[in-house]
Write a protein that holds these residues in place. Structure first.
Motif, PDB file in Angstrom:
ATOM      1  N   GLU A   1      12.072   4.417  -7.303  1.00  0.00           N
ATOM      2  CA  GLU A   1      12.591   2.771  -6.241  1.00  0.00           C
ATOM      3  C   GLU A   1      12.648   3.026  -4.525  1.00  0.00           C
ATOM      4  O   GLU A   1      13.328   3.394  -4.098  1.00  0.00           O
ATOM      5  N   ILE A   2      11.997   2.537  -4.226  1.00  0.00           N
ATOM      6  CA  ILE A   2      11.460   2.208  -2.821  1.00  0.00           C
ATOM      7  C   ILE A   2      10.719   0.719  -2.035  1.00  0.00           C
ATOM      8  O   ILE A   2      10.298   0.891  -3.030  1.00  0.00           O
ATOM      9  N   CYS A   3      11.125   0.055  -1.817  1.00  0.00           N
ATOM     10  CA  CYS A   3      10.782  -1.284  -1.148  1.00  0.00           C
ATOM     11  C   CYS A   3       9.945  -0.973   0.233  1.00  0.00           C
ATOM     12  O   CYS A   3      10.762  -0.732   1.065  1.00  0.00           O
ATOM     13  N   TRP A   4       9.141  -1.694   0.908  1.00  0.00           N
ATOM     14  CA  TRP A   4       8.337  -1.349   1.923  1.00  0.00           C
ATOM     15  C   TRP A   4       8.427  -3.014   2.143  1.00  0.00           C
ATOM     16  O   TRP A   4       7.827  -3.700   1.967  1.00  0.00           O
ATOM     17  N   ASN A   5       8.600  -2.888   3.790  1.00  0.00           N
ATOM     18  CA  ASN A   5       7.880  -4.146   4.435  1.00  0.00           C
ATOM     19  C   ASN A   5       7.107  -3.633   5.774  1.00  0.00           C
ATOM     20  O   ASN A   5       8.116  -2.457   5.700  1.00  0.00           O
TER      21      ASN A   5
ATOM     22  N   THR B   1       4.888  10.948  -0.547  1.00  0.00           N
ATOM     23  CA  THR B   1       3.650  10.484  -1.179  1.00  0.00           C
ATOM     24  C   THR B   1       3.636   9.551  -0.147  1.00  0.00           C
ATOM     25  O   THR B   1       2.733   8.951   0.661  1.00  0.00           O
ATOM     26  N   SER B   2       4.432   8.155  -0.761  1.00  0.00           N
ATOM     27  CA  SER B   2       4.594   7.229   0.506  1.00  0.00           C
ATOM     28  C   SER B   2       4.994   7.536   1.304  1.00  0.00           C
ATOM     29  O   SER B   2       4.123   6.437   2.531  1.00  0.00           O
ATOM     30  N   LEU B   3       5.256   8.223   2.205  1.00  0.00           N
ATOM     31  CA  LEU B   3       5.696   8.681   3.807  1.00  0.00           C
ATOM     32  C   LEU B   3       3.761   9.094   4.635  1.00  0.00           C
ATOM     33  O   LEU B   3       3.479   8.873   5.728  1.00  0.00           O
TER      34      LEU B   3
ATOM     35  N   THR C   1       0.877  -1.271  -0.303  1.00  0.00           N
ATOM     36  CA  THR C   1      -0.120   0.020   0.262  1.00  0.00           C
ATOM     37  C   THR C   1       1.140   1.280  -0.059  1.00  0.00           C
ATOM     38  O   THR C   1       0.492   2.286  -0.466  1.00  0.00           O
ATOM     39  N   LEU C   2       2.356   1.272   0.277  1.00  0.00           N
ATOM     40  CA  LEU C   2       2.785   2.183   0.737  1.00  0.00           C
ATOM     41  C   LEU C   2       3.592   2.559  -0.892  1.00  0.00           C
ATOM     42  O   LEU C   2       4.801   3.094  -0.834  1.00  0.00           O
ATOM     43  N   ASP C   3       3.308   1.242  -2.346  1.00  0.00           N
ATOM     44  CA  ASP C   3       4.191   1.226  -3.004  1.00  0.00           C
ATOM     45  C   ASP C   3       3.966   2.473  -4.110  1.00  0.00           C
ATOM     46  O   ASP C   3       3.069   2.915  -4.293  1.00  0.00           O
ATOM     47  N   THR C   4       5.034   3.527  -4.575  1.00  0.00           N
ATOM     48  CA  THR C   4       5.229   4.985  -5.693  1.00  0.00           C
ATOM     49  C   THR C   4       6.200   4.512  -6.737  1.00  0.00           C
ATOM     50  O   THR C   4       6.608   3.260  -6.702  1.00  0.00           O
TER      51      THR C   4
END
Length: 247
Positions: free
Chosen positions: A90-94, A125-127, A84-87
């Motif tokens: 180049e960002i990878c969330w967990n 936007t992710s943050l 849900t945090l992906d935009t």
């Protein structure tokens, strides 16, 4: 452990990567500039019996080679991807479950070294999806931000200053500073990570949870950053195994 790889596409670099992991035995690894694509399996990168693999490879095109980010989390920790945090950046969330506390959201980020502010707008936007709530989360985001112009000491007016002459435009630098302030993030790294520049950052909403941080030799022209976080993660229960004893 935060590491700039400058390619995991060849066998020697993957050996260097695994040597760093064997040396420091981190629970969590954030790797940037992986230069991977779908032709490389997770099992070719790491022992997938030990680490859960979360990755976001760059979609390659002419003039867009490189990039890519990777999260590794020890399998005994309770972690899940946070799509849900992906935009578009180049960002990878967990996220990781924490005993007696809020979830720990963690991201690995890579910003290409240019004046395009689109990547900064995307990470913001992710943050904001996390931080614009009534309950500020535990959040740690690390990676190669390529922001050498910012002085990471706040001045007497409680502001960050931009070095001059600067590598990137004031708009780019100010946009990044605004994103940090808007999302209540503190930058922890104070030692250079590439030549005289602090490029590999550790940002958090909970600086009191950072127990120790050190900059050490890496596997590219960047140093690695080792961060000790004083949060106790929930672990998976070991399933009892039936053992038949032959006499």
């Amino acid at each position: 452990m935060t590491v700039n790889c400058r390619s995991l596409g060849n066998h020697q670099k993957r050996n260097e990567f695994n040597t760093l992991i064997d040396t420091h035995e981190p629970h969590i690894i954030h790797a940037s500039e992986t230069h991977l694509d779908k032709t490389m399996s997770n099992a070719e990168l790491i022992d997938t019996n030990i680490y859960e693999v979360y990755r976001k490879d760059r979609v390659f095109g002419v003039g867009h080679e490189g990039g890519g980010v990777l999260n590794l989390v020890r399998k005994d920790l309770l972690s899940t991807a946070e799509i849900t945090l992906d935009t578009d950046c180049e960002i990878c969330w967990n996220k990781i479950e924490i005993k007696g506390s809020k979830l720990l959201y963690k991201g690995c980020y890579y910003r290409p070294p240019d004046n395009n502010i689109a990547s900064i707008e995307s990470i913001n936007t992710s943050l904001t999806r996390l931080t614009h709530s009534n309950n500020l989360p535990n959040l740690v985001i690390t990676g190669d931000f390529n922001m050498p112009d910012i002085k990471w000491e706040i001045d007497e007016d409680n502001n960050f200053q931009v070095k001059k002459p600067n590598n990137y435009s004031m708009e780019t630098n100010n946009k990044f500073i605004e994103a940090l302030e808007e999302n209540c993030l503190t930058q922890i790294v104070r030692e250079p990570t590439r030549q005289d520049n602090i490029l590999d950052l550790v940002l958090t909403t909970n600086p009191s949870s950072i127990e120790n941080i050190s900059v050490q030799d890496g596997m590219s022209d960047h140093n690695i950053v080792i961060t000790d976080i004083n949060l106790k993660a929930k672990t998976k229960k070991q399933v009892p195994k039936k053992v038949i004893i032959y006499l």
